[in-house]
Design a protein around this motif. Sequence first.
Motif, PDB file in Angstrom:
ATOM      1  N   MET A   3       0.841  -1.182   0.000  1.00 56.13           N
ATOM      2  CA  MET A   3       0.000   0.000   0.000  1.00 56.13           C
ATOM      3  C   MET A   3       0.875   1.229   0.000  1.00 56.13           C
ATOM      4  N   PRO A   4       0.520   2.205  -0.801  1.00 59.05           N
ATOM      5  CA  PRO A   4       1.321   3.426  -0.806  1.00 59.05           C
ATOM      6  C   PRO A   4       1.264   4.094   0.562  1.00 59.05           C
ATOM      7  N   ALA A   5       2.432   4.297   1.145  1.00 56.69           N
ATOM      8  CA  ALA A   5       2.480   4.889   2.473  1.00 56.69           C
ATOM      9  C   ALA A   5       2.900   6.349   2.433  1.00 56.69           C
ATOM     10  N   SER A   6       3.463   6.766   1.334  1.00 51.63           N
ATOM     11  CA  SER A   6       3.936   8.145   1.256  1.00 51.63           C
ATOM     12  C   SER A   6       3.468   8.768  -0.051  1.00 51.63           C
ATOM     13  N   LEU A   7       3.570  10.066  -0.113  1.00 53.87           N
ATOM     14  CA  LEU A   7       3.176  10.769  -1.328  1.00 53.87           C
ATOM     15  C   LEU A   7       4.030  10.352  -2.520  1.00 53.87           C
ATOM     16  N   SER A   8       5.317  10.140  -2.285  1.00 52.13           N
ATOM     17  CA  SER A   8       6.176   9.724  -3.400  1.00 52.13           C
ATOM     18  C   SER A   8       5.800   8.328  -3.888  1.00 52.13           C
ATOM     19  N   GLU A   9       5.397   7.441  -2.992  1.00 52.28           N
ATOM     20  CA  GLU A   9       4.960   6.099  -3.401  1.00 52.28           C
ATOM     21  C   GLU A   9       3.640   6.165  -4.172  1.00 52.28           C
TER      22      GLU A   9
END
Length: 105
Positions: free
Chosen positions: A1-7
């Motif tokens: 799951m994307p955990a950060s804005l960059s991810e």
Amino acid sequence: MPASLSEMDYLAGRPEFVARVRAATVKAAVAVGAEADDGTEHRRLRRALSVNVLQEPESWSSRFARAVATSAAIEIDSLDSEIEFSVNSVWNSVAGAGAEPAPAA
């Protein structure tokens, strides 16, 4: 799951993810286009987006991919059904239609 804005940004830019979102978006556009017209602005905006998506799926796929990638439940190997659910969940926001209006009493 994307955990950060960059991810999230990375996921939204992956061609294989964008292609799956595009397919889910076209599927949703067909369903929205078949909805009964109740004369509300909400329905008009939803329908207008469905027409635009069906006419230009390429230009809308990246927009939807960015919106879908914001979901904490979505990742590169998410099930098709999860991506479809997410596309349906963001449809009103992308259309500018807001929340579903309450039924008339």
